[in-house]
Design a protein around this motif. Structure first.
Motif, PDB file in Angstrom:
ATOM      1  N   PHE A 216       0.895  -1.580   0.635  1.00 48.84           N
ATOM      2  CA  PHE A 216      -0.182  -0.226   0.135  1.00 48.84           C
ATOM      3  C   PHE A 216       0.566   0.924   0.058  1.00 48.84           C
ATOM      4  O   PHE A 216       0.511   2.725  -0.415  1.00 48.84           O
ATOM      5  CB  PHE A 216      -0.514  -0.326   0.716  1.00 48.84           C
ATOM      6  CG  PHE A 216      -1.895   1.705   1.199  1.00 48.84           C
ATOM      7  CD1 PHE A 216      -3.109   1.310   0.805  1.00 48.84           C
ATOM      8  CD2 PHE A 216      -1.083   2.123   1.896  1.00 48.84           C
ATOM      9  CE1 PHE A 216      -2.988   2.783   0.836  1.00 48.84           C
ATOM     10  CE2 PHE A 216      -1.957   3.519   2.435  1.00 48.84           C
ATOM     11  CZ  PHE A 216      -3.239   3.879   1.399  1.00 48.84           C
ATOM     12  N   MET A 217       2.018   1.277   0.938  1.00 46.24           N
ATOM     13  CA  MET A 217       2.874   2.418   0.641  1.00 46.24           C
ATOM     14  C   MET A 217       3.403   2.408  -0.483  1.00 46.24           C
ATOM     15  O   MET A 217       3.971   3.652  -0.882  1.00 46.24           O
ATOM     16  CB  MET A 217       3.854   2.413   2.188  1.00 46.24           C
ATOM     17  CG  MET A 217       3.734   2.329   3.395  1.00 46.24           C
ATOM     18  SD  MET A 217       2.065   3.762   3.423  1.00 46.24           S
ATOM     19  CE  MET A 217       3.493   5.225   3.237  1.00 46.24           C
ATOM     20  N   ALA A 218       4.381   1.666  -1.257  1.00 49.68           N
ATOM     21  CA  ALA A 218       4.429   1.745  -2.404  1.00 49.68           C
ATOM     22  C   ALA A 218       4.154   2.619  -3.497  1.00 49.68           C
ATOM     23  O   ALA A 218       3.750   3.179  -3.594  1.00 49.68           O
ATOM     24  CB  ALA A 218       4.770   0.084  -2.841  1.00 49.68           C
ATOM     25  N   ALA A 219       2.087   1.625  -3.915  1.00 49.66           N
ATOM     26  CA  ALA A 219       1.385   2.672  -4.454  1.00 49.66           C
ATOM     27  C   ALA A 219       0.638   4.377  -3.698  1.00 49.66           C
ATOM     28  O   ALA A 219       0.542   5.209  -4.516  1.00 49.66           O
ATOM     29  CB  ALA A 219      -0.293   1.897  -3.940  1.00 49.66           C
TER      30      ALA A 219
ATOM     31  N   THR B  29      -2.909   8.040 -11.537  1.00 49.93           N
ATOM     32  CA  THR B  29      -3.611   7.211 -10.661  1.00 49.93           C
ATOM     33  C   THR B  29      -3.959   6.585 -12.098  1.00 49.93           C
ATOM     34  O   THR B  29      -5.307   6.494 -12.725  1.00 49.93           O
ATOM     35  CB  THR B  29      -4.268   7.200  -9.725  1.00 49.93           C
ATOM     36  OG1 THR B  29      -4.178   8.979  -8.504  1.00 49.93           O
ATOM     37  CG2 THR B  29      -5.232   6.493  -9.168  1.00 49.93           C
ATOM     38  N   SER B  30      -3.599   5.366 -12.243  1.00 51.22           N
ATOM     39  CA  SER B  30      -3.715   3.941 -13.431  1.00 51.22           C
ATOM     40  C   SER B  30      -4.659   2.706 -12.507  1.00 51.22           C
ATOM     41  O   SER B  30      -4.369   3.106 -11.320  1.00 51.22           O
ATOM     42  CB  SER B  30      -2.148   4.008 -13.808  1.00 51.22           C
ATOM     43  OG  SER B  30      -1.424   3.065 -13.132  1.00 51.22           O
ATOM     44  N   MET B  31      -4.842   2.341 -13.312  1.00 51.93           N
ATOM     45  CA  MET B  31      -5.317   1.422 -13.474  1.00 51.93           C
ATOM     46  C   MET B  31      -4.443   0.119 -11.939  1.00 51.93           C
ATOM     47  O   MET B  31      -4.985  -1.181 -11.637  1.00 51.93           O
ATOM     48  CB  MET B  31      -5.657   0.442 -14.596  1.00 51.93           C
ATOM     49  CG  MET B  31      -7.300   0.854 -14.744  1.00 51.93           C
ATOM     50  SD  MET B  31      -8.618   0.860 -13.753  1.00 51.93           S
ATOM     51  CE  MET B  31      -8.917  -1.098 -13.486  1.00 51.93           C
ATOM     52  N   GLY B  32      -3.248  -0.045 -12.701  1.00 53.69           N
ATOM     53  CA  GLY B  32      -2.404  -0.675 -11.965  1.00 53.69           C
ATOM     54  C   GLY B  32      -1.703   0.007 -10.193  1.00 53.69           C
ATOM     55  O   GLY B  32      -1.889  -1.115  -9.516  1.00 53.69           O
ATOM     56  N   THR B  33      -1.727   1.613 -10.246  1.00 54.55           N
ATOM     57  CA  THR B  33      -1.935   1.507  -8.618  1.00 54.55           C
ATOM     58  C   THR B  33      -3.242   1.497  -8.370  1.00 54.55           C
ATOM     59  O   THR B  33      -2.794   1.157  -6.981  1.00 54.55           O
ATOM     60  CB  THR B  33      -1.999   2.899  -8.820  1.00 54.55           C
ATOM     61  OG1 THR B  33      -1.192   3.183 -10.015  1.00 54.55           O
ATOM     62  CG2 THR B  33      -1.722   3.394  -7.575  1.00 54.55           C
TER      63      THR B  33
END
Length: 91
Positions: A45-48, A58-62
């Motif tokens: 979560f912190m990496a995102a 903010t992409s779908m990957g995030t």
């Protein structure tokens, strides 16, 4: 017609192993593994969150990364709580 060999009847000398029962009763094992899963979820979560905080889009990957982090943390809570071991079967 083939004849398969029969399994041993489990006489007095045969050891009976119950590894799943030992794991479910081991509070420290559940606490360590569940805590590790919760901490892994916090790390993901912190990496995102760092990507979003740095001004990145903010992409779908995030979004997928945050969803994966939430599922890791939820899995850790389930391992610690052990709801299956506490459930009573209704007859």
């Amino acid at each position: 017609m083939s004849t398969a060999p029969e399994a041993p009847a489990g006489g007095a000398g045969a050891p009976v192993s119950q590894p799943s029962k030992i794991f479910k009763n081991c509070w420290s094992c559940r606490l360590i593994s569940g805590g590790g899963l919760v901490l892994a979820g916090a790390y993901v979560f912190m990496a995102a969150r760092n990507v979003m905080r740095s001004g990145g889009p903010t992409s779908m990957g995030t979004v997928a990364q945050i969803t994966f982090a939430a599922s890791l943390a939820a899995w850790g809570v389930v391992v610690i709580a052990d709801p299956i071991g506490k459930a009573q079967r209704k007859t």
